[in-house]
Design a protein around this motif. Structure first.
Motif, PDB file in Angstrom:
ATOM      1  N   LEU A   5       0.838  -1.195   0.000  1.00 34.04           N
ATOM      2  CA  LEU A   5       0.000   0.000   0.000  1.00 34.04           C
ATOM      3  C   LEU A   5       0.874   1.247   0.000  1.00 34.04           C
ATOM      4  O   LEU A   5       1.915   1.288   0.661  1.00 34.04           O
ATOM      5  CB  LEU A   5      -0.922   0.029   1.220  1.00 34.04           C
ATOM      6  N   ASP A   6       0.456   2.253  -0.754  1.00 33.63           N
ATOM      7  CA  ASP A   6       1.194   3.514  -0.803  1.00 33.63           C
ATOM      8  C   ASP A   6       1.027   4.272   0.508  1.00 33.63           C
ATOM      9  O   ASP A   6      -0.095   4.507   0.966  1.00 33.63           O
ATOM     10  CB  ASP A   6       0.703   4.378  -1.970  1.00 33.63           C
TER      11      ASP A   6
ATOM     12  N   LYS B 168       1.192   7.631   2.535  1.00 35.68           N
ATOM     13  CA  LYS B 168       1.117   9.077   2.287  1.00 35.68           C
ATOM     14  C   LYS B 168       1.041   9.787   3.644  1.00 35.68           C
ATOM     15  O   LYS B 168      -0.036   9.915   4.226  1.00 35.68           O
ATOM     16  CB  LYS B 168      -0.126   9.393   1.441  1.00 35.68           C
TER      17      LYS B 168
ATOM     18  N   ILE C 147      -3.210   5.906   3.662  1.00 34.87           N
ATOM     19  CA  ILE C 147      -2.471   4.756   3.159  1.00 34.87           C
ATOM     20  C   ILE C 147      -3.359   3.997   2.180  1.00 34.87           C
ATOM     21  O   ILE C 147      -4.552   3.776   2.430  1.00 34.87           O
ATOM     22  CB  ILE C 147      -2.012   3.834   4.307  1.00 34.87           C
ATOM     23  N   GLY C 148      -2.798   3.633   1.038  1.00 37.08           N
ATOM     24  CA  GLY C 148      -3.573   2.922   0.029  1.00 37.08           C
ATOM     25  C   GLY C 148      -4.827   3.699  -0.334  1.00 37.08           C
ATOM     26  O   GLY C 148      -4.796   4.912  -0.546  1.00 37.08           O
TER      27      GLY C 148
ATOM     28  N   MET D 173       4.801  -1.244   2.872  1.00 40.15           N
ATOM     29  CA  MET D 173       4.442   0.122   2.516  1.00 40.15           C
ATOM     30  C   MET D 173       5.399   0.674   1.470  1.00 40.15           C
ATOM     31  O   MET D 173       6.604   0.419   1.527  1.00 40.15           O
ATOM     32  CB  MET D 173       4.450   1.009   3.766  1.00 40.15           C
ATOM     33  N   ARG D 174       4.832   1.430   0.538  1.00 40.04           N
ATOM     34  CA  ARG D 174       5.655   2.044  -0.511  1.00 40.04           C
ATOM     35  C   ARG D 174       5.651   3.554  -0.312  1.00 40.04           C
ATOM     36  O   ARG D 174       4.598   4.197  -0.291  1.00 40.04           O
ATOM     37  CB  ARG D 174       5.100   1.701  -1.887  1.00 40.04           C
ATOM     38  N   TYR D 175       6.832   4.113  -0.152  1.00 34.70           N
ATOM     39  CA  TYR D 175       6.995   5.558  -0.031  1.00 34.70           C
ATOM     40  C   TYR D 175       7.892   6.027  -1.167  1.00 34.70           C
ATOM     41  O   TYR D 175       9.044   5.597  -1.273  1.00 34.70           O
ATOM     42  CB  TYR D 175       7.608   5.925   1.318  1.00 34.70           C
TER      43      TYR D 175
ATOM     44  N   THR E 111       9.493   5.592  -4.319  1.00 40.00           N
ATOM     45  CA  THR E 111       9.766   4.375  -5.087  1.00 40.00           C
ATOM     46  C   THR E 111      10.340   3.255  -4.236  1.00 40.00           C
ATOM     47  O   THR E 111      10.698   2.203  -4.754  1.00 40.00           O
ATOM     48  CB  THR E 111      10.761   4.693  -6.221  1.00 40.00           C
TER      49      THR E 111
ATOM     50  N   LEU F 235      10.312   0.540  -0.815  1.00 40.58           N
ATOM     51  CA  LEU F 235       9.440  -0.290   0.002  1.00 40.58           C
ATOM     52  C   LEU F 235      10.010  -0.422   1.405  1.00 40.58           C
ATOM     53  O   LEU F 235      11.236  -0.468   1.593  1.00 40.58           O
ATOM     54  CB  LEU F 235       9.277  -1.677  -0.613  1.00 40.58           C
TER      55      LEU F 235
END
Length: 465
Positions: free
Chosen positions: A42-43, A45, A50-51, A123-125, A127, A129
């Protein structure tokens, strides 16, 4: 007592009470909670969400996101405090993914996101992980990814060090043998122990970045608040009504006035197209009205306009096509209609109150979705026994609700503590009236449709989905 519920996405419709016009969704039972499942990504932010889950979103939108991705969110727990629903958060938890969403119990908007098992969620922040089973969220890794920040704080009672960024915090457990690495509650960055190791994140919190104060573990979680609503937002718009006259509804933000006796064209002009139209089958309350000349077996031609996004139903007479009843919903968990409607933020007061609407807000003699039954009786007086509304344990496992009728208004309560629905109308069903759905103060006159979601209630239980 705190309820833990598993949400299933099958739907049932029976009876003649209005509900969402949605197709039935059925998903096969596939996997028991806690069994192996690949970690999702999930991205992240900070300060936003998130996501697909954004801070400030209403709980109904969160459920919509869950329902749109059933293969990802296939085990969902809904938790709330059933004895006092406004005291603690409503929590949507995803045990397989290690995070949950905390909603303010009054506004039902997302105020805090907590990742409590970082190994279960990647989690992806930007580019990069972090988290999940393959990428440990160590202190060094967090600092390298998110960059420099001010020293964090150390909670000696919990043995947890919290590192803060705007709208984001990371909690790290500190072994007792290394607490001397902390000086006056602060530590050098990046934090490393004398043996060269670095702590691993045990909790991540995402909150509105303008929140007054830092949000971490323990009591500091209460500092998190939902972002302010944009100017002109209709969410939680106050809907004013005088209960003893039952003249009209007045919408505080949009300024619309909807009187009894208005036509469908009038309603379309003021509120726009309804979300749904529901044909009423039989008026079940006719039997209680000795003055009603209609045969008891006569089918009812009345129909509802459903405004789910306003927490409002409007009933029209099938012959005159004039408004005869308003139904106001509060969307409290544990009620059969939970998540079918946005919460209606109604304010009800008597015609003897001649002050401004600002003074109405300060008045004690007003009824809102948070008003308890004892307070209602103090304002309106005793109305006698309540009618009992039940759908059976299959459609609603939370038990019966209680309906109390006054002149021009009726209240449905899930218990004798707060309001569940509110209705302004004559309980006999022969006069104009309003019906409201509130927290514990139930107003019930008409038979309800099945719940938007079906729940299984239990404690310390495992669920399959």
């Amino acid at each position: 007592m705190r309820l833990q519920l598993t949400v299933s996405f099958s739907r049932e419709r029976n009876g003649d009470y209005p509900t969402k016009q949605q197709s039935m969704l059925q998903r096969p039972r596939r996997r028991c909670e806690g069994t192996a499942m690949g970690a999702i990504v999930l991205d992240l932010k900070p300060g936003l969400g998130i996501g697909p889950f954004s801070l400030g979103m209403p709980i109904s939108k969160a459920f919509a996101q869950i329902e749109n991705q059933p293969n990802i969110y296939d085990v969902v727990h809904v938790k709330y405090f059933d004895e006092e629903p406004l005291k603690l958060d409503i929590v949507i938890s995803f045990p397989d993914h290690g995070f949950h969403l905390r909603f303010d119990p009054w506004s039902q908007r997302l105020r805090l996101i907590e990742i409590y098992d970082v190994k279960r969620l990647q989690m992806r922040y930007a580019t990069s992980l972090i988290g999940g089973p393959s990428t440990l969220a160590t202190f060094v890794a967090v600092y390298a990814l998110f960059g420099p920040t001010f020293p964090g704080s150390y909670d000696r009672d919990r043995g947890v060090y919290t590192l803060f960024y705007p709208g984001l915090s990371f909690a790290f457990p500190i072994p007792t043998q290394y607490t001397d690495c902390l000086h006056d509650g602060e530590a050098e960055l990046p934090l490393e122990f004398p043996d060269g190791t670095t702590p691993v994140t045990c909790r991540v919190s995402i909150y509105y970045s303008s929140t007054d104060g830092k949000v971490g573990v323990g009591s500091s979680m209460e500092r998190a608040t939902a972002p302010p609503l944009p100017a002109g937002s209709l969410y939680m718009e106050e809907v004013h009504v005088k209960y003893d006259l039952g003249e009209e509804l007045w919408f505080a933000v949009g300024g619309q006035h909807i009187p009894f006796g208005a036509s469908p064209q009038d309603v379309w002009t003021e509120l726009g197209r309804p979300c749904g139209i529901h044909q009423k089958q039989v008026d079940q309350m006719v039997i209680h009205s000795a003055s009603d000349p209609r045969p008891r077996t006569t089918l009812c031609g009345d129909y509802f306009y459903n405004y789910f996004d306003r927490g409002l139903d409007i009933l029209f007479d099938g012959q005159t096509h004039k408004i005869k009843k308003f139904v106001l919903h509060t969307n409290y968990p544990g009620h059969a209609d939970f998540n079918s409607y946005i919460k209606c933020n109604f304010v009800i007061y008597g015609s003897d109150f001649g002050g401004s609407f600002q003074e109405v807000k300060m008045s004690k003699n007003r009824i809102t979705p948070s008003t308890k039954w004892e307070q209602v009786k103090e304002i309106l007086g005793d109305c006698g026994r309540a009618a009992i509304q039940t759908q059976g344990s299959t459609n609603n496992p939370f038990g019966s609700t209680f309906v109390y009728g006054y002149q021009n208004v009726a209240f449905e309560f899930m218990s004798v503590k707060e309001i569940a629905d509110k209705d302004l109308a004559d309980i006999s069903g022969n006069e104009e009236w309003i019906y409201c759905n509130c927290n514990s103060l139930p107003v019930m006159i008409k038979h309800r449709m099945g719940a938007d979601y079906l729940y299984s209630k239990g404690f310390n239980s495992k669920y399959c989905s």
